[in-house]
Design an enzyme around this catalytic site. Structure first.
Site, PDB file in Angstrom:
ATOM      1  N   LEU A 190     -26.552  13.490  -0.476  1.00  0.00           N
ATOM      2  CA  LEU A 190     -27.029  12.305   0.231  1.00  0.00           C
ATOM      3  C   LEU A 190     -26.330  12.124   1.573  1.00  0.00           C
ATOM      4  O   LEU A 190     -26.817  11.412   2.435  1.00  0.00           O
ATOM      5  CB  LEU A 190     -26.818  11.051  -0.629  1.00  0.00           C
ATOM      6  CG  LEU A 190     -27.589  11.000  -1.950  1.00  0.00           C
ATOM      7  CD1 LEU A 190     -27.219   9.737  -2.725  1.00  0.00           C
ATOM      8  CD2 LEU A 190     -29.084  11.040  -1.690  1.00  0.00           C
ATOM      9  N   PHE A 214     -13.865  11.198   3.879  1.00  0.00           N
ATOM     10  CA  PHE A 214     -12.986  11.769   2.862  1.00  0.00           C
ATOM     11  C   PHE A 214     -13.714  12.624   1.820  1.00  0.00           C
ATOM     12  O   PHE A 214     -13.099  13.062   0.853  1.00  0.00           O
ATOM     13  CB  PHE A 214     -12.223  10.645   2.148  1.00  0.00           C
ATOM     14  CG  PHE A 214     -11.341   9.848   3.058  1.00  0.00           C
ATOM     15  CD1 PHE A 214     -10.268  10.446   3.723  1.00  0.00           C
ATOM     16  CD2 PHE A 214     -11.567   8.505   3.277  1.00  0.00           C
ATOM     17  CE1 PHE A 214      -9.451   9.715   4.562  1.00  0.00           C
ATOM     18  CE2 PHE A 214     -10.750   7.759   4.120  1.00  0.00           C
ATOM     19  CZ  PHE A 214      -9.694   8.372   4.763  1.00  0.00           C
ATOM     20  N   GLY A 215     -15.008  12.882   1.997  1.00  0.00           N
ATOM     21  CA  GLY A 215     -15.706  13.712   1.018  1.00  0.00           C
ATOM     22  C   GLY A 215     -17.211  13.586   1.118  1.00  0.00           C
ATOM     23  O   GLY A 215     -17.753  13.136   2.126  1.00  0.00           O
ATOM     24  N   ARG A 216     -17.897  13.985   0.034  1.00  0.00           N
ATOM     25  CA  ARG A 216     -19.354  14.044   0.014  1.00  0.00           C
ATOM     26  C   ARG A 216     -19.944  12.997  -0.923  1.00  0.00           C
ATOM     27  O   ARG A 216     -19.259  12.449  -1.774  1.00  0.00           O
ATOM     28  CB  ARG A 216     -19.829  15.425  -0.440  1.00  0.00           C
ATOM     29  CG  ARG A 216     -19.481  16.557   0.512  1.00  0.00           C
ATOM     30  CD  ARG A 216     -19.778  17.903  -0.142  1.00  0.00           C
ATOM     31  NE  ARG A 216     -19.493  19.023   0.750  1.00  0.00           N
ATOM     32  CZ  ARG A 216     -20.432  19.729   1.378  1.00  0.00           C
ATOM     33  NH1 ARG A 216     -21.698  19.419   1.192  1.00  0.00           N
ATOM     34  NH2 ARG A 216     -20.107  20.722   2.170  1.00  0.00           N
ATOM     35  N   PHE A 255     -27.641   3.600  -6.108  1.00  0.00           N
ATOM     36  CA  PHE A 255     -28.405   4.461  -5.216  1.00  0.00           C
ATOM     37  C   PHE A 255     -29.329   3.610  -4.350  1.00  0.00           C
ATOM     38  O   PHE A 255     -30.200   2.907  -4.853  1.00  0.00           O
ATOM     39  CB  PHE A 255     -29.220   5.472  -6.029  1.00  0.00           C
ATOM     40  CG  PHE A 255     -30.175   6.284  -5.194  1.00  0.00           C
ATOM     41  CD1 PHE A 255     -29.707   7.113  -4.203  1.00  0.00           C
ATOM     42  CD2 PHE A 255     -31.549   6.215  -5.400  1.00  0.00           C
ATOM     43  CE1 PHE A 255     -30.579   7.864  -3.423  1.00  0.00           C
ATOM     44  CE2 PHE A 255     -32.427   6.965  -4.638  1.00  0.00           C
ATOM     45  CZ  PHE A 255     -31.942   7.792  -3.647  1.00  0.00           C
ATOM     46  N   ASP A 290     -16.177  -6.326   8.740  1.00  0.00           N
ATOM     47  CA  ASP A 290     -16.715  -5.147   9.439  1.00  0.00           C
ATOM     48  C   ASP A 290     -18.232  -5.069   9.280  1.00  0.00           C
ATOM     49  O   ASP A 290     -18.785  -4.030   8.928  1.00  0.00           O
ATOM     50  CB  ASP A 290     -16.051  -3.869   8.928  1.00  0.00           C
ATOM     51  CG  ASP A 290     -16.224  -2.698   9.903  1.00  0.00           C
ATOM     52  OD1 ASP A 290     -16.531  -2.952  11.094  1.00  0.00           O
ATOM     53  OD2 ASP A 290     -16.064  -1.540   9.475  1.00  0.00           O
ATOM     54  N   ASN A 346     -22.808  -0.058   8.267  1.00  0.00           N
ATOM     55  CA  ASN A 346     -22.288  -0.397   6.942  1.00  0.00           C
ATOM     56  C   ASN A 346     -23.333  -1.053   6.044  1.00  0.00           C
ATOM     57  O   ASN A 346     -22.988  -1.613   5.005  1.00  0.00           O
ATOM     58  CB  ASN A 346     -21.070  -1.323   7.067  1.00  0.00           C
ATOM     59  CG  ASN A 346     -19.862  -0.580   7.612  1.00  0.00           C
ATOM     60  OD1 ASN A 346     -19.799   0.648   7.576  1.00  0.00           O
ATOM     61  ND2 ASN A 346     -18.899  -1.322   8.127  1.00  0.00           N
TER      62      ASN A 346
END
Length: 405
Positions: free
Chosen positions: A145, A150-152, A219, A263, A268
């Site tokens: 997605l 910091f990652g997937r 999701f 924020d 976001n």
């Protein structure tokens, strides 16, 4: 019922790919009304059917369910057999590219000491609303997605019936330590897991292994709102008004829980399968019962005067951000953006140097002006935002304040 192949093609058409280039769209982009694709109807029904429940079952509720199912099976055994129904096609989560395993061989390191203790995050042992114990092997992994710092993130389906669809986000512990954001990550996770609102992205649970932390997220079928804003340049006032209505509703809920977001910006925000807005990032959020803070944080274009001037701030920083968001939805760029540099933007914010284009309707102009007030106490309360004529004018029939737990 659509075939699996048809469903796959429908899902592929949805905008759920990786993070976009964050270059701001030009302010001269043409306004266009988003057209819903007819093929999304069946996908919407399937996602509603297979979406994770709210809340996710805890270990206690799972035990109760097992006991109930046992009684139901005994009762079923005494009934005469009935004709079997044809099996419904499963929701297709796409092809897995092996990214978690491939990346884990070359990325991240094992952390030790206090950092290891701080990042041993597991929702099954949480003091409040603990979940069942989760592991990576509990999921069928599907299409990617996106990628984060910091990652997937991958679309996944729980192996256990009834096969709920989730987004699984991976964070590498050593990179969190290197960026010195251990406390921020812990705070973000603890805050988000305890939130229950239709316009706040759910965090259902989390677990970790030697090198990684995994977040089980709701999701959001239509992906990132920023992509829509980039695609169209700006939104119609009708669409903008409905988004701001949902945002005000969600922020009222957060503030009632003493959570300041700090924020708010298009990057976001996510969209559910029916186009509903969801706040999806709590990295700068804080639980502040006293509601007074001094930390300078967030994104420059959305910072209020009290932050740029180093003064104390309260939950009313989110009121200001809502005004900036309203302006950006309609005009395509934040109101105080100055291409000559950061210092110029700071000065424009501190002076509230607000220039609203003539294309903005008087009602929208009034709301923006009432939110973008230098004095936080003069900013329009969120309850009044939801009663504002510009919001009421475009609110869909039957819509009211969303329910939340």
């Amino acid at each position: 019922m659509a075939s699996v192949g048809q469903i796959t093609r429908q899902i592929s058409a949805l905008e759920i790919s990786s993070k976009p280039n964050t270059t701001r769209p030009a302010t001269t982009a043409t306004t266009s009304q988003h057209q819903k694709k007819p093929s999304q109807t069946n996908v919407s029904k399937l996602l509603s059917k297979y979406a994770a429940p709210n809340p996710f079952p805890s270990s206690t509720s799972l035990q109760k369910t097992a006991s109930t199912q046992s009684l139901a099976k005994n009762a079923e055994a005494s009934r005469p057999p009935s004709p079997t129904r044809p099996k419904q096609p499963a929701f297709d989560i796409g092809r897995y590219d092996g990214g978690f395993e491939i990346e884990n061989e070359t990325r991240g390191e094992k952390v030790t000491g206090q950092a290891a203790e701080d990042l041993a995050l597991d929702s099954s042992v949480a003091a409040y609303r603990p979940t069942r114990e989760w592991h990576l092997t509990d999921f069928d992994i599907g299409r990617p997605l996106g990628k984060g710092k910091f990652g997937r993130v991958y679309m996944v389906r729980t192996k256990r019936e009834p096969h709920y669809i989730l987004a699984l986000k991976c964070l590498y512990k050593s990179e969190i330590v290197q960026s010195r954001v251990e406390k921020q990550i812990r705070r973000e996770i603890e805050i988000q897991q305890n939130l229950r609102h239709p316009h706040v992205l759910r965090l259902y649970g989390y677990f970790h292994d030697e090198k990684r932390i995994f977040l089980m997220l709701e999701f959001a079928g239509k992906g990132e709102l920023y992509k829509q804003l980039t695609k169209y340049g700006c939104f119609t006032e009708k669409r903008s008004s409905r988004y701001i209505d949902q945002m005000a509703d969600a922020l009222m809920y957060l503030h009632s829980k003493h959570v300041i977001h700090r924020d708010i910006k298009p990057e976001n925000l996510l969209l559910g399968i029916n186009g509903e807005l969801k706040i999806g990032d709590f990295g700068w959020s804080v639980h502040a019962p006293g509601n007074r803070r001094k930390t300078l944080c967030g994104t420059l274009d959305y910072l209020p005067p009290e932050m740029v001037e180093g003064r104390e701030h309260s939950e009313k920083v989110d009121y200001w951000a809502l005004g900036v968001l309203t302006y950006e939805f309609i005009c395509g760029a934040p109101p105080f953006e100055d291409l000559s540099g950061y210092n110029a933007t700071y000065k424009r914010i501190a002076r509230v140097d607000l220039k609203i284009p003539s294309k903005v309707s008087p009602e929208a102009r009034d709301l923006i002006t009432k939110l973008l007030q230098y004095d936080p106490e003069r900013r329009l309360p969120l309850s009044e935002v939801r009663k504002h004529p510009w919001i009421v004018k475009y609110r869909s029939k039957g819509h009211s304040t969303a329910s939340a737990a």
